[in-house]
Design an enzyme around this catalytic site. Structure first.
Site, PDB file in Angstrom:
ATOM      1  N   HIS A   1     -24.207  -0.358  17.449  1.00 13.21           N
ATOM      2  CA  HIS A   1     -23.859  -1.262  19.020  1.00 13.21           C
ATOM      3  C   HIS A   1     -23.670  -2.298  18.717  1.00 13.21           C
ATOM      4  O   HIS A   1     -22.540  -3.104  19.413  1.00 13.21           O
ATOM      5  CB  HIS A   1     -23.940  -0.371  19.786  1.00 13.21           C
TER       6      HIS A   1
ATOM      7  N   CYS B   1       3.873   1.934  10.629  1.00  8.56           N
ATOM      8  CA  CYS B   1       2.616   1.788  11.327  1.00  8.56           C
ATOM      9  C   CYS B   1       1.304   1.818  10.314  1.00  8.56           C
ATOM     10  O   CYS B   1       0.183   1.916  10.815  1.00  8.56           O
ATOM     11  CB  CYS B   1       2.679   2.908  12.523  1.00  8.56           C
TER      12      CYS B   1
ATOM     13  N   ASP C   1      -2.053   7.788   5.537  1.00 10.50           N
ATOM     14  CA  ASP C   1      -2.069   9.401   5.070  1.00 10.50           C
ATOM     15  C   ASP C   1      -0.470  10.249   4.045  1.00 10.50           C
ATOM     16  O   ASP C   1      -1.375  10.846   3.147  1.00 10.50           O
ATOM     17  CB  ASP C   1      -2.066  10.823   6.430  1.00 10.50           C
TER      18      ASP C   1
ATOM     19  N   GLU D   1       3.904  11.218   7.467  1.00  3.94           N
ATOM     20  CA  GLU D   1       3.207  10.767   6.951  1.00  3.94           C
ATOM     21  C   GLU D   1       2.539  11.749   5.820  1.00  3.94           C
ATOM     22  O   GLU D   1       1.301  12.280   5.362  1.00  3.94           O
ATOM     23  CB  GLU D   1       1.451  10.026   7.651  1.00  3.94           C
TER      24      GLU D   1
HETATM   25  C1  PEP Z   1      -1.424   6.502   9.130  1.00  2.00           C
HETATM   26  O1  PEP Z   1      -1.677   7.482   8.660  1.00  2.00           O
HETATM   27  O2  PEP Z   1      -1.021   5.412   8.103  1.00  2.00           O
HETATM   28  C2  PEP Z   1      -1.476   5.742  10.414  1.00  2.00           C
HETATM   29  C3  PEP Z   1      -1.816   5.455  10.657  1.00  2.00           C
HETATM   30  O3  PEP Z   1      -2.614   6.876  10.672  1.00  2.00           O
HETATM   31  P1  PEP Z   1      -4.022   7.355  10.499  1.00  2.00           P
HETATM   32  O4  PEP Z   1      -4.026   5.466  10.084  1.00  2.00           O
HETATM   33  O5  PEP Z   1      -4.714   7.031  12.417  1.00  2.00           O
HETATM   34  O6  PEP Z   1      -4.108   8.054   9.961  1.00  2.00           O
HETATM   35 MG    MG Z   2      -2.402   8.828   9.588  1.00  2.00          MG
END
Ligand code: PEP
Ligand code: MG
Length: 894
Positions: A510, A817, A770, A746
């Protein structure tokens, strides 16, 4: 005898001793695997033998290490002891020379074990399979006594052309290739013909022991996120700067001039990075612990401090360096300041109580006083990341304060005649011991919270407060502690705190999280030596390389301050430019959004020029608690984030739980393959009440800029199922305008069904983290596969291209993303693949926007076509680094 097949090699124990994991080596370069995987042997005899048939490619003048290369190209470093380069050959005798072919079992070096034991900080001898040569360890003999010649490990080739070394060799065809030596070093004149125009800088190496293993590893690491082709030339010879072995083989000594030449899109940045790393490596010779006391005496004590052992412009003077310690980065950044040792308040406590009633009352009173203080902190409306972090930590401490087991254990001890303070401390320490024994480091790091609570309670029982006991800091204080407690850190004046150094502690403690939240650079695990640094000693803390320089020479401090100023100015220029909407040079609009997980991150995103939030990970609200958050709590948090974003879009992802994000209060079954189990939207649909609550909370913020995003979709039915629930809740709330419902692409299934999915969803955003895991069938948390888990794999790129095309066919734009969106290097490729929205980590946004604004969309499309046709992720990375394939960057991304 060494080759087991074309790409399988058996290595035999090169010296007698006990084999241990590399982590045991007290040296971040080896333990952190900066050079490659391997193990260490604690030797019991002083002779080093060849572990296989190979050629000697590097044997430095200090004779403390040997690098060999097998005929298959596998490079192995045998490094006798740690810091032994400093012995300059004393105690070592070489039986071979560079370039010599040896057979397994041939004698390589002899060394005087007793002599080394007295002078080196450790005799542990790392045996490293150099990462850049493209081999991996299949199995090895660990934690056992080994005799010379016994089986040590089996290694195998990763895949063809995957290595820097092979890339370098490929680039040097023709006359240059014939000039290349066994070590990857080529004649500069021969290679010069193929060097494209770029950026060149000449520097004098003033590092005490020349460019040996540690500086070489730091140099190659400094180029990791850059694409430029970089070479280092010295004495008419030249090496690829991404090859540790080749750098070592140059044999550059202190005082020699080297020439760095970089070409490619980020050539200027690469030369800067390499120069800075050289400077650090040069200014940061590690000293054996025993010599620290001497070395930490202020350099000015003599009135004539030695000049910086830094790398200076060619021709300037070199000198001795400061003492340095290596730690683990807990909060990045750099600081120049003075040492302030911080001890925990020592509180004397009685063991025996004054009576059960009296002690019980004292315990209850102290708990309620502390509870009131913590509640005040937890209830503060957090306006920034630091306050939000403090709130979270106070809430965690409150939960511990009321932990029934802890309280019951303390009461039981009071009933046995102990004092309240003694009882509380014993109860907490028992829990701390249990946590310390757990294998998961994150649990072990929670021990600091228990100790913190102990200390806060003991102070409360003694009638005081931690804040009142906090010391007055001098300006630009670098605070040193064995392990700083969160309450101690929160009590310090942040305007005077320049940096933090801890002897122990972990990067996810922390205190480390608070340091990152308030933007103070911090190193942990520096070792007990740091506690011997005197108050007032000048310090240079580099929390990028994980190095603390103790009493560096004045010139070094001046240079570091200038570097800090330059960095701030560069960053400010980028940030100012990032306030504009983002377009390519030929006018194609690319929206750059941010991935966030809290209100503070939303504020940071806006400051960095984010045009909205492309991914709000809502898990932070659901993890680490006993019950799910109520609708009102969720609504309040989402509303605060929406306010922080102003008129900008806010994309709220529904709970992505399960898999690697387990939730204590959900009866999730134990999974054989968590990544393939009940996670993402599957979890939400399995607990529809949980989903409905979240949908109501999102609808409840009444924001026209808000949209919803679903994780882990594999087919259209899942989208329809969520939309049906969403519509029911919307009607129940009497709302008219529907909420846009988007889908994360994903899974390969979603990408392959992109035409159907983009028809059913209102927008799509590609989660490359993913998508890469599932496409390559590589667990995203697998430590050995981590280097190969590359979203630039052409298979992943093809799925991205397919999704972008499907979205365009429905008149929509696909977003990315996942982590690939935060890789500035990949921006031209994503633009070329037809992506019009990137959602990245806030800090990278200014640089990302600057890069995009210099791109030509036509050239990006041509580049994308080449990448799609590539054979591997490594080939794509090479392509991105090729100046002929890519429009060059202006250097600073502006
Ligand atoms: C991804 O899988 O690219 C994603 C943005 O989701 P997370 O990293 O939260 O699984
Ligand atoms: Mg993901």
């Amino acid at each position: 005898m060494s080759a087991v097949g074309s790409a399988h090699i058996t290595l035999l124990a090169p010296l007698a001793g006990w084999s241990t994991p590399l982590e045991e080596a007290p040296d971040a370069v080896f333990a952190g695997r900066m050079l490659g995987e391997g193990l260490a042997i604690d030797p019991t005899a002083g002779t080093l033998y060849a572990p296989c048939d190979a050629r000697i490619i590097v044997l430095p003048a200090s004779r403390h290490a040997v690098t060999l290369r097998t005929k298959e190209g596998c490079e192995i470093l045998l490094h006798v002891g740690l810091e032994t380069v400093a012995l300059a050959g004393a105690g070592f005798e070489a039986h071979v020379r560079e370039g010599q072919q040896v057979r397994a079992g041939d004698r390589l070096l002899s060394f005087d074990l007793d002599f080394l034991a007295q002078r080196a900080p450790s005799l542990l001898t790392p045996i490293i399979v150099m990462a850049e040569s493209g081999f991996r360890i299949v199995r090895c003999s660990l934690d056992r006594e080994l005799a010379v010649g016994e089986f040590l490990m089996e290694v195998e080739r990763l895949h063809e052309h995957s290595t820097v070394a092979s890339a370098a060799t490929a680039a040097q065809s023709g006359p240059a290739a014939s000039a290349s030596s066994a070590s990857g070093v080529v004649s500069a004149r021969a290679a010069g013909a193929s060097i494209p125009a770029g950026v060149t800088r000449r520097l004098t190496v003033t590092f005490e022991h020349g460019l040996h293993a540690r500086p070489a590893a730091l140099l190659t690491a400094s180029l990791k996120n850059l694409a430029a082709e970089v070479r280092i030339a010295s004495r008419g010879r030249e090496a690829n700067a991404r090859s540790t072995t080749a750098i070592m083989a140059l044999g550059v000594r202190r005082g020699e001039v080297i020439e760095i030449h970089a070409s490619g899109p980020d050539a200027a940045a690469a030369v800067r990075a390499l120069s800075a790393a050289l400077e650090h490596a040069a200014a940061a010779p590690r000293l054996p612990a025993a010599s620290l006391a001497h070395a930490t005496a202020p350099a000015s004590a003599t009135g004539a401090p030695a000049l910086a052992g830094a790398l200076t412009a060619a021709g300037s003077t070199a000198g001795a360096g400061a003492a340095t310690l290596k730690g683990v980065v807990a909060s990045p950044g750099m600081a120049v300041g003075t040492a302030v040792q911080l001890q925990r308040p020592e509180i004397d406590i009685r063991e025996n109580g004054a009576g059960i009633e009296e002690e019980t009352a004292a315990l209850d009173w102290a708990r309620s006083a502390l509870r009131a203080r913590l509640e005040r902190r937890a209830d503060v409306a957090a306006d920034n990341e630091a306050e939000e972090t403090a709130r979270g930590i106070a809430a965690a401490h409150l939960a511990l304060l009321d932990d029934p087991e802890l309280v019951a254990a303390a009461r039981a001890l009071i009933a046995r005649g102990k004092s309240a303070a003694f009882a509380w401390r014993s109860a907490l320490r028992r829990s701390a011991e249990a946590l310390s024994a757990l294998p998961d480091e994150r649990f072990r790091e929670r021990v600091a919270d228990l100790i913190d609570l102990e200390s806060q309670m003991l102070v409360a029982l003694a009638g005081g407060s931690v804040a009142a006991a906090a010391p007055q800091l001098p300006a630009a204080a670098i605070v040193i502690a064995r392990e700083l407690l969160p309450s101690q850190l929160s009590a310090l004046d942040p305007t005077r705190l320049a940096g933090i150094c801890m002897a122990a502690g972990g990067p996810t403690s922390h205190a480390a999280i608070i340091a990152a939240a308030i933007g103070v650079p911090a190193l942990v695990a520096l070792g007990p030596e740091v506690l011997g640094v005197e108050d007032g000693t000048p310090l240079l803390l580099d929390a990028a390389l994980g190095i603390l320089e103790i009493a560096p020479p004045e010139a070094r401090i001046v240079a570091a301050r200038a570097q800090l100023d330059a960095r701030r100015a560069w960053r400010a220029t980028l940030e100012a430019a990032a306030r504009r909407d983002c377009r390519t040079a030929d006018g194609v609009r690319i929206a750059v959004f941010a991935n966030i997980g809290s209100q503070a991150e939303a504020q940071a995103a806006v400051r960095n020029g984010a045009e909205g939030c492309g991914l709000l990970r809502t898990e932070f609200l659901f993890l680490d608690r006993q019950l799910p958050p109520e609708e009102a709590e969720q609504r309040e948090v989402y509303a605060r984030i929406a306010v922080a974003l102003g008129e900008r879009p806010l994309t709220i992802r529904t709970l992505d739980a399960g898999g690697d994000k387990p939730i204590a209060y959900l009866p999730l079954p134990p999974e054989d393959n968590p990544a393939l189990g009940l996670r993402g939207v599957r979890t939400s649909l399995a607990w529809p009440q949980l989903l409905r609550t979240q949908l109501r909370a999102v609808l409840g913020i009444h924001s026209p800029h808000c949209r919803l995003l679903l994780p882990m979709i594999t087919d259209v039915e899942e989208i329809d199922a969520v939309r049906a629930l969403l519509e029911e809740e919307r009607r129940a709330l009497g709302q008219r305008a529907p909420l846009a419902l988007g889908v994360m692409i994903e899974t390969p299934a979603a990408a392959l069904l992109a035409e159907r999915i983009t028809a059913a969803a209102d927008f799509v955003s590609i989660g490359t983290n993913d998508l890469t895991q599932y496409t390559l069938a590589m667990d995203r948390g697998h430590p050995q596969l981590a280097p190969r888990l590359d979203a630039l794999h052409p298979a992943v790129l093809r799925l991205i291209a397919r999704t972008a095309e499907a979205a365009e066919a429905h008149g929509r734009h696909a977003a990315v993303c996942g982590g690939l969106a935060s890789e500035v290097l990949a921006a031209p490729l994503l633009v070329g693949l037809g992506i019009h929205e990137l959602s990245a980590v806030p800090a990278v946004i200014p640089e990302l926007k600057a890069r995009i604004s210099g791109l030509d969309s036509g050239q990006c499309r041509a580049l994308a076509q080449q990448a799609l046709a590539a054979d591997s992720a490594a080939a794509v990375r090479r392509l991105l680094a090729d100046p002929a394939a890519l429009p060059p960057d202006s250097g600073d991304g502006l």
